[in-house]
Design an enzyme around this catalytic site. Structure first.
Site, PDB file in Angstrom:
ATOM      1  N   CYS A 235       0.829  -1.207   0.000  1.00  0.00           N
ATOM      2  CA  CYS A 235       0.000   0.000   0.000  1.00  0.00           C
ATOM      3  C   CYS A 235       0.865   1.259   0.000  1.00  0.00           C
ATOM      4  O   CYS A 235       1.326   1.706   1.060  1.00  0.00           O
ATOM      5  CB  CYS A 235      -0.927  -0.012   1.216  1.00  0.00           C
TER       6      CYS A 235
ATOM      7  N   CYS B  30      -0.458   4.084   2.118  1.00  0.00           N
ATOM      8  CA  CYS B  30      -0.234   3.970   3.561  1.00  0.00           C
ATOM      9  C   CYS B  30       1.228   4.228   3.918  1.00  0.00           C
ATOM     10  O   CYS B  30       1.523   4.863   4.919  1.00  0.00           O
ATOM     11  CB  CYS B  30      -0.570   2.563   4.060  1.00  0.00           C
ATOM     12  N   ASP B  31       2.154   3.720   3.101  1.00  0.00           N
ATOM     13  CA  ASP B  31       3.555   3.671   3.521  1.00  0.00           C
ATOM     14  C   ASP B  31       4.508   4.522   2.689  1.00  0.00           C
ATOM     15  O   ASP B  31       5.679   4.646   3.038  1.00  0.00           O
ATOM     16  CB  ASP B  31       4.039   2.206   3.494  1.00  0.00           C
TER      17      ASP B  31
END
Ligand code: NAP
Length: 313
Positions: free
Chosen positions: A132, A135-136
């Site tokens: 992701c 997200c990261d």
């Protein structure tokens, strides 16, 4: 308490089913899951959902759908369903702490990211290996990263990562992308993205964080090590159907098989259990198609209940 419609899942399919079932007066119970909202919670800008001419953030779109379902009386439990029993009616749905009964069920559990299946990938997940970028990606500011895959997701991840990383290497097992033309063009014209064709990842390197990957070129039959700080795996998804496999017919990839020629387009192999969204669809997998099929499943469940009620009067 007997619920008329239980919906499992809270992505676009589940929540749209919730809106329609609630507006039909069926007070649906939606099991949203502990991480509610589905895959759109992991995206940034959604540019192709009709009605949002300037785009909308994935989590914002899901929050709006959730509120809309609640406005018409849908009950939402942020719990995971861990087991079901569809062997007889009423159907039974279990969370960790409770059992629920429903006259009909809509399965909208979606799909999850697939992994390469390497021991080193598992060991370094959350330590530089991710599925992701949204997200990261932030953690890779001014670093080098690689993305595995040649589909739309891989291109989106690569493009998103260029906001943070110095350079993004796309590792793809063939010499052609599967991604849509528009995303291909964006990726090819981005100076921060380069491509390693005909290659697959043999091993992710590093002891407690990603330091590189060893890739093998299939044509040359040669391995090489590339230095990267992060590896984003974007090779598709698998349907979340594990808990249904003893009751519902699935295809060889684990997707739910809808009953052909039924008067209910979203009916599964069990009368009264319907399915919608990515859990049945490996072809389109768009938020809008999931939402559309969620609407169909709720209308089917409502008509199915009408028939049940007519038989009791
Ligand atoms: P996908 O289209 O199935 O692509 C998966 C990619 O990963 C393919 O290029 C595949 O290679 C590669 N791959 C699969 N297994 C692999 C393995 N074990 N090792 C290495 N590579 C592997 O999946 P997706 O990109 O997640 O897209 C899924 C669906 O969602 C598609 O219909 C897509 O159009 C849609 N989507 C749309 C958007 C958008 O419109 N904005 C964004 C994201 C996704 P091969 O090409 O060789 O098979």
């Amino acid at each position: 308490m007997m619920h008329k419609i239980i919906i499992i899942g809270s992505g676009p399919a589940g929540l749209t089913a919730g809106v329609y079932a609630a507006r039909a007066g069926r007070e649906p119970l939606i099991f949203a899951g502990e991480l509610w909202g589905g895959q759109l919670m992991l995206t940034t800008e959604v540019e192709n959902f009709p009605g949002f001419d300037d785009g909308v953030l994935g989590p914002e779109l899901m929050a709006k759908m959730r509120k809309q379902a609640q406005r018409f009386g849908a009950l939402i439990e942020d719990k995971n369903v861990v087991r079901v029993d569809f062997s007889k009616r009423p159907f039974r749905v279990y969370t960790h702490d409770k059992e629920y009964e429903g006259l009909s069920v809509i399965i909208a559990t979606g799909a999850s990211a697939k992994w390469l299946g390497l021991e080193s990938e598992l060991r370094l997940r959350g330590r530089g290996v991710s599925s992701c970028a949204t997200c990261d990606g932030f953690f890779f500011r001014n670093k080098e990263v690689a993305v595995v895959g040649g589909g739309d997701t891989a291109m989106e991840e690569a493009l998103f990562l260029t906001k943070f990383a110095n350079h993004v290497k796309v590792i793809h097992r063939r010499d052609k992308l599967r991604a849509s033309k528009i995303l291909q063009q964006r990726a090819f014209s981005n100076p921060k993205i380069s491509f390693l064709w005909n290659s697959y990842v043999e091993e992710v390197l590093g002891s407690d964080k990603v330091e590189g990957v060893r890739i093998r070129n299939i044509l040359k039959n040669q391995s090489e090590v590339i230095k990267v700080d992060g590896l984003f795996v974007a090779i598709g998804h698998k349907p979340n159907t594990e808990i249904f496999k003893d009751f519902i017919e699935l295809d060889e990839k684990g997707y739910i098989v809808l009953k052909p020629h039924s008067k209910y387009s979203t009916l599964t192999s069990v009368e009264g259990v319907f399915a919608a969204g990515d859990v049945v669809d490996y072809k389109y997998r768009q938020a809008i198609t999931a939402a559309g099929s969620g609407c169909m499943a709720a209308m089917d469940a409502d008509r199915y209940l009408e028939e049940l009620e007519a038989n009791f009067t």
